[in-house]
Design a protein around this motif. Structure first.
Motif, PDB file in Angstrom:
ATOM      1  N   HIS A  95      33.788  33.751  41.485  1.00 42.93           N
ATOM      2  CA  HIS A  95      33.409  32.645  43.033  1.00 42.93           C
ATOM      3  C   HIS A  95      34.787  32.217  43.650  1.00 42.93           C
ATOM      4  O   HIS A  95      35.081  32.038  44.813  1.00 42.93           O
ATOM      5  N   ASP A  96      35.931  32.034  42.523  1.00 45.28           N
ATOM      6  CA  ASP A  96      36.453  31.977  43.085  1.00 45.28           C
ATOM      7  C   ASP A  96      37.465  33.035  44.241  1.00 45.28           C
ATOM      8  O   ASP A  96      38.081  32.515  45.728  1.00 45.28           O
ATOM      9  N   LEU A  97      37.388  33.699  43.875  1.00 46.43           N
ATOM     10  CA  LEU A  97      38.317  34.767  44.905  1.00 46.43           C
ATOM     11  C   LEU A  97      37.427  35.577  45.817  1.00 46.43           C
ATOM     12  O   LEU A  97      37.581  36.114  46.604  1.00 46.43           O
ATOM     13  N   VAL A  98      35.509  35.627  45.543  1.00 50.88           N
ATOM     14  CA  VAL A  98      34.921  35.761  46.172  1.00 50.88           C
ATOM     15  C   VAL A  98      35.090  35.199  47.527  1.00 50.88           C
ATOM     16  O   VAL A  98      35.604  35.071  48.805  1.00 50.88           O
ATOM     17  N   ALA A  99      35.620  33.326  47.458  1.00 51.06           N
ATOM     18  CA  ALA A  99      35.871  32.575  48.644  1.00 51.06           C
ATOM     19  C   ALA A  99      37.290  32.609  48.688  1.00 51.06           C
ATOM     20  O   ALA A  99      37.113  32.712  50.286  1.00 51.06           O
ATOM     21  N   GLU A 100      38.063  32.796  48.278  1.00 48.79           N
ATOM     22  CA  GLU A 100      39.164  33.686  48.910  1.00 48.79           C
ATOM     23  C   GLU A 100      39.198  34.766  50.103  1.00 48.79           C
ATOM     24  O   GLU A 100      40.058  34.581  50.822  1.00 48.79           O
ATOM     25  N   LEU A 101      38.271  35.742  49.496  1.00 52.99           N
ATOM     26  CA  LEU A 101      38.369  36.577  50.157  1.00 52.99           C
ATOM     27  C   LEU A 101      38.014  36.682  51.647  1.00 52.99           C
ATOM     28  O   LEU A 101      38.458  36.848  52.633  1.00 52.99           O
ATOM     29  N   VAL A 102      36.632  35.468  51.475  1.00 51.92           N
ATOM     30  CA  VAL A 102      36.301  35.155  52.885  1.00 51.92           C
ATOM     31  C   VAL A 102      36.680  34.621  53.911  1.00 51.92           C
ATOM     32  O   VAL A 102      36.988  34.497  54.664  1.00 51.92           O
ATOM     33  N   GLU A 103      37.867  33.040  53.224  1.00 56.74           N
ATOM     34  CA  GLU A 103      39.169  32.572  53.887  1.00 56.74           C
ATOM     35  C   GLU A 103      40.094  33.172  54.527  1.00 56.74           C
ATOM     36  O   GLU A 103      40.457  33.427  55.363  1.00 56.74           O
ATOM     37  N   ARG A 104      39.869  34.499  53.454  1.00 59.16           N
ATOM     38  CA  ARG A 104      41.141  35.685  54.218  1.00 59.16           C
ATOM     39  C   ARG A 104      40.904  35.951  54.945  1.00 59.16           C
ATOM     40  O   ARG A 104      41.215  36.581  56.098  1.00 59.16           O
ATOM     41  N   VAL A 105      39.330  37.007  55.162  1.00 57.26           N
ATOM     42  CA  VAL A 105      39.107  37.910  56.592  1.00 57.26           C
ATOM     43  C   VAL A 105      38.463  36.822  57.426  1.00 57.26           C
ATOM     44  O   VAL A 105      38.290  38.191  59.111  1.00 57.26           O
TER      45      VAL A 105
END
Length: 193
Positions: A177-187
């Motif tokens: 979930h941390d990676l998902v959140a970071e992905l959304v933040e960057r995209v």
């Protein structure tokens, strides 16, 4: 060809399990019959040949990976912000990951589609339609991000799910979930429309 849609679906579901567990080489009519718990020869009555079996499995696995209408309706509730996109990406990642055999079967099908043009056609149609539907739904939702953001999330989350299901020690579960959140933040940067 026999016309019992429930039996055909049950056989396709059994084929998904065989494909996920045994790979494309293990997907035989005998293996499908055994997995489905039906008499020998049943699958060959429903599918003309292995190509037809692969095509039907391609249709069925993608059908089963789709969210139900209640899940789709949930996407329309709540705020229309980046945090809501992150929640939706958590749900998507967890929902698809929960159908482990379906996702793994789809990976096998993708590889097999390089050798089976009919299967390639089915998967291209299904996956293109899914990407288009996601882009269209995103546009209508009022959530932040453009068409390219939707495609980037699709591509990245598919590979993250692949890692989660095939090599779970690469990204241990607490990091998903941390990676998902970071992905959304960057995209979708904070100022994304």
């Amino acid at each position: 060809m026999v016309r019992n849609p429930q039996r055909r679906a049950a056989l396709a579901d059994a084929a998904i399990e065989v494909l996920a567990r045994e790979g494309a080489r293990g997907l035989t009519f005998r293996a499908v019959d055994a997995e489905a718990g039906v008499p020998a020869g049943t699958a060959s009555n429903y599918f003309a040949d292995r190509d037809a079996l692969f095509v039907q499995v391609g249709d069925r696995v993608y059908e089963r990976l789709q969210p139900d209408s209640a899940a789709v309706a949930e996407t329309l509730k709540g705020a229309r912000d980046r945090e809501r996109v992150t929640e939706l990406m958590y749900e998507l990642t967890d929902r698809v990951s929960a159908y482990r055999s379906g996702f793994l079967a789809l990976v096998e099908l993708r590889l097999e589609s390089t050798r089976r043009p009919g299967l390639r056609t089915v998967l291209t149609r299904a996956i293109s339609a899914d990407v288009d539907a996601n882009v269209t739904a995103h546009r209508a939702s009022g959530l932040p991000g453009d068409d390219t953001a939707v495609v980037l999330l699709y591509l990245a989350l598919n590979w993250l799910i692949m890692e989660r299901l095939t090599l779970p020690d690469v990204f241990p579960e607490p990091r998903i979930h941390d990676l998902v959140a970071e992905l959304v933040e960057r995209v979708l940067p904070p100022d994304a429309p």
